[in-house]
Motif scaffolding. Structure first.
Motif, PDB file in Angstrom:
ATOM      1  N   ASN A   1       0.030  -0.978   0.332  1.00  0.00           N
ATOM      2  CA  ASN A   1      -0.325   0.328   0.260  1.00  0.00           C
ATOM      3  C   ASN A   1       0.772   1.136  -0.121  1.00  0.00           C
ATOM      4  N   GLU A   2       2.400   1.239   0.200  1.00  0.00           N
ATOM      5  CA  GLU A   2       2.688   1.778  -0.100  1.00  0.00           C
ATOM      6  C   GLU A   2       2.844   3.845  -2.220  1.00  0.00           C
ATOM      7  N   GLY A   3       2.575   2.274  -2.852  1.00  0.00           N
ATOM      8  CA  GLY A   3       2.894   2.899  -3.767  1.00  0.00           C
ATOM      9  C   GLY A   3       3.667   2.222  -4.719  1.00  0.00           C
ATOM     10  N   ALA A   4       4.102   2.663  -5.736  1.00  0.00           N
ATOM     11  CA  ALA A   4       5.600   2.874  -6.737  1.00  0.00           C
ATOM     12  C   ALA A   4       6.525   4.003  -6.681  1.00  0.00           C
ATOM     13  N   HIS A   5       6.152   4.230  -5.770  1.00  0.00           N
ATOM     14  CA  HIS A   5       7.224   5.936  -5.678  1.00  0.00           C
ATOM     15  C   HIS A   5       8.495   6.268  -4.515  1.00  0.00           C
ATOM     16  N   PHE A   6       8.534   4.916  -3.781  1.00  0.00           N
ATOM     17  CA  PHE A   6       9.807   5.390  -3.299  1.00  0.00           C
ATOM     18  C   PHE A   6      10.735   4.094  -2.902  1.00  0.00           C
ATOM     19  N   CYS A   7      11.012   3.769  -5.022  1.00  0.00           N
ATOM     20  CA  CYS A   7      11.952   2.902  -4.541  1.00  0.00           C
ATOM     21  C   CYS A   7      13.120   3.545  -4.663  1.00  0.00           C
ATOM     22  N   GLY A   8      13.891   4.696  -4.815  1.00  0.00           N
ATOM     23  CA  GLY A   8      15.025   4.928  -4.729  1.00  0.00           C
ATOM     24  C   GLY A   8      15.581   5.404  -3.701  1.00  0.00           C
ATOM     25  N   TYR A   9      14.345   6.072  -2.146  1.00  0.00           N
ATOM     26  CA  TYR A   9      15.009   5.046  -1.074  1.00  0.00           C
ATOM     27  C   TYR A   9      15.373   4.033  -0.613  1.00  0.00           C
ATOM     28  N   ARG A  10      14.149   2.578  -1.177  1.00  0.00           N
ATOM     29  CA  ARG A  10      14.554   1.390  -0.114  1.00  0.00           C
ATOM     30  C   ARG A  10      15.742   0.877  -1.140  1.00  0.00           C
ATOM     31  N   ASN A  11      16.089   1.848  -2.508  1.00  0.00           N
ATOM     32  CA  ASN A  11      17.562   0.761  -2.723  1.00  0.00           C
ATOM     33  C   ASN A  11      18.743   2.032  -2.027  1.00  0.00           C
ATOM     34  N   ILE A  12      18.330   3.527  -1.524  1.00  0.00           N
ATOM     35  CA  ILE A  12      19.914   4.068  -0.388  1.00  0.00           C
ATOM     36  C   ILE A  12      19.129   2.526   1.509  1.00  0.00           C
ATOM     37  N   GLN A  13      18.380   2.266   1.081  1.00  0.00           N
ATOM     38  CA  GLN A  13      18.388   1.578   2.795  1.00  0.00           C
ATOM     39  C   GLN A  13      19.290   0.286   2.231  1.00  0.00           C
TER      40      GLN A  13
ATOM     41  N   ASN B   1      31.880 -16.552  -6.867  1.00  0.00           N
ATOM     42  CA  ASN B   1      32.741 -15.180  -5.951  1.00  0.00           C
ATOM     43  C   ASN B   1      31.649 -14.893  -5.060  1.00  0.00           C
ATOM     44  N   ARG B   2      31.879 -14.644  -3.651  1.00  0.00           N
ATOM     45  CA  ARG B   2      31.392 -14.058  -3.178  1.00  0.00           C
ATOM     46  C   ARG B   2      32.631 -12.872  -2.419  1.00  0.00           C
ATOM     47  N   THR B   3      32.319 -11.540  -3.145  1.00  0.00           N
ATOM     48  CA  THR B   3      33.269 -10.533  -2.780  1.00  0.00           C
ATOM     49  C   THR B   3      32.525  -9.643  -1.793  1.00  0.00           C
ATOM     50  N   ASP B   4      33.363  -8.526  -1.184  1.00  0.00           N
ATOM     51  CA  ASP B   4      33.806  -7.687  -0.399  1.00  0.00           C
ATOM     52  C   ASP B   4      32.792  -6.426   0.061  1.00  0.00           C
ATOM     53  N   ARG B   5      32.623  -5.928  -2.104  1.00  0.00           N
ATOM     54  CA  ARG B   5      32.377  -5.305  -2.642  1.00  0.00           C
ATOM     55  C   ARG B   5      30.356  -4.895  -2.380  1.00  0.00           C
ATOM     56  N   ILE B   6      30.595  -3.456  -1.767  1.00  0.00           N
ATOM     57  CA  ILE B   6      28.873  -3.282  -1.549  1.00  0.00           C
ATOM     58  C   ILE B   6      27.780  -3.511  -2.197  1.00  0.00           C
ATOM     59  N   PRO B   7      26.660  -3.602  -2.579  1.00  0.00           N
ATOM     60  CA  PRO B   7      25.917  -3.558  -4.412  1.00  0.00           C
ATOM     61  C   PRO B   7      25.807  -1.371  -4.781  1.00  0.00           C
ATOM     62  N   ILE B   8      25.565  -1.859  -6.288  1.00  0.00           N
ATOM     63  CA  ILE B   8      25.761  -1.117  -6.816  1.00  0.00           C
ATOM     64  C   ILE B   8      24.286  -0.115  -6.547  1.00  0.00           C
ATOM     65  N   PHE B   9      24.387   1.059  -6.681  1.00  0.00           N
ATOM     66  CA  PHE B   9      22.830   2.257  -6.806  1.00  0.00           C
ATOM     67  C   PHE B   9      22.390   2.107  -8.978  1.00  0.00           C
ATOM     68  N   LEU B  10      21.454   1.895  -9.283  1.00  0.00           N
ATOM     69  CA  LEU B  10      21.337   1.627 -10.564  1.00  0.00           C
ATOM     70  C   LEU B  10      20.225   2.408 -11.491  1.00  0.00           C
ATOM     71  N   GLN B  11      20.347   3.302 -11.718  1.00  0.00           N
ATOM     72  CA  GLN B  11      19.099   4.302 -12.167  1.00  0.00           C
ATOM     73  C   GLN B  11      18.844   3.770 -14.312  1.00  0.00           C
TER      74      GLN B  11
END
Length: 278
Positions: free
Chosen positions: A77-89, A191-201
């Motif tokens: 029920n939050e709608g399709a408006h907060f994906c950017g924030y979810r990726n930041i999280q 391979n598992r790495t120590d890398r942080i995920p990448i934000f993709l727009q």
């Protein structure tokens, strides 16, 4: 350096979504976001992806991000408006165990809005306020610029890149492969790495890249957490052998794969990488 207002134009619905000129989101949505708990967060997905890829004979090589990565989905029920924030999280949660100043591990959307505006107040990517008209308490979409401003405000180095034109998808895949394969412990097939995920727009949506695979044919696929989709029930616990192989395993992997064909539909991408040397 503070932005000069004349250098930027106010964005509209194409960039910021249907509520581009909203001054205040409805109270029920605000309360939903304020009361958010961990029910939309899932740990342990990366080890399950590793197991699935190890059982896929068509995978020649694969690289995945840190096991600390958390898959976070939108709330009902939050709608399709907060994906950017979810990726930041998701980026935030991946960093929280090694960067104490980022606690708690998952700030709410409303808290992230306040932190981004604080970054603008400090002069970091403050053209964002001109472009958006302000985001606090609204459903306006955010992207790489706002994500960068937030992390820079915590003295976390990051690097943004833009790809456009007919070769944009190839350039994106090259970047992702280089980013993950340059990590330590990458001598195996999966391979598992120590890398942080990448934000993709990409146009109209953003996702979190958690890895890349190269098939025996040479074709590459991104491995992603898409906040628009809930994780399959099977990955909510360690996978059994039967769920990791055959058609069951392929069905689970399909939810996390973005193929070259899919990426080729878009002619522009923006990425944000966390510089772990910073």
């Amino acid at each position: 350096m503070a932005a000069a207002e004349g250098e930027f134009r106010r964005l509209g619905k194409k960039e910021l979504g249907p509520y581009a000129f909203e001054e205040q989101m409805p109270g029920d949505i605000a309360k939903l976001l304020q009361d958010e708990d961990s029910s939309n967060s899932l740990v342990g997905v990366v080890p399950n992806l590793v197991k699935l890829l190890e059982h896929d004979r068509d995978v020649e090589k694969a690289y995945l991000c840190t096991n600390e990565a958390v898959q976070i989905s939108k709330l009902p029920n939050e709608g399709a408006h907060f994906c950017g924030y979810r990726n930041i999280q998701m980026l935030w949660s991946s960093l929280a165990s090694t960067v104490p100043r980022l606690m708690p591990a998952k700030p709410t959307v409303l808290k992230l809005q306040a932190l981004i505006e604080d970054a603008w107040d400090a002069g970091i990517n403050d053209h964002g306020r001109i472009l958006t008209g302000g985001i606090k308490g609204t459903r306006k979409h955010v992207g790489t610029s706002e994500t960068e401003a937030l992390f820079l405000s915590f003295d976390i180095s990051c690097k943004g890149q833009v790809f456009s034109g007919k070769d944009a998808s190839k350039q994106l895949l090259d970047l992702v492969e280089d980013y993950f394969s340059a990590s330590k412990s990458t001598s195996g097939r999966v391979n598992r790495t120590d890398r942080i995920p990448i934000f993709l727009q990409r146009p109209q949506h953003s996702i979190t890249i958690v890895g890349i695979e190269i098939g025996r044919s040479g074709k590459r696929r991104l491995l992603v957490f898409d906040p628009a989709w809930n994780p399959p029930s099977k990955v909510r616990s360690p996978l059994s052998e039967s769920d990791s192989t055959g058609w069951r395993g392929q069905l689970l992997l399909r939810r996390y794969r973005k193929s070259q064909r899919y990426l080729g539909r878009f002619k522009a991408f923006e990425t944000l990488e966390i510089d772990q040397r910073g």
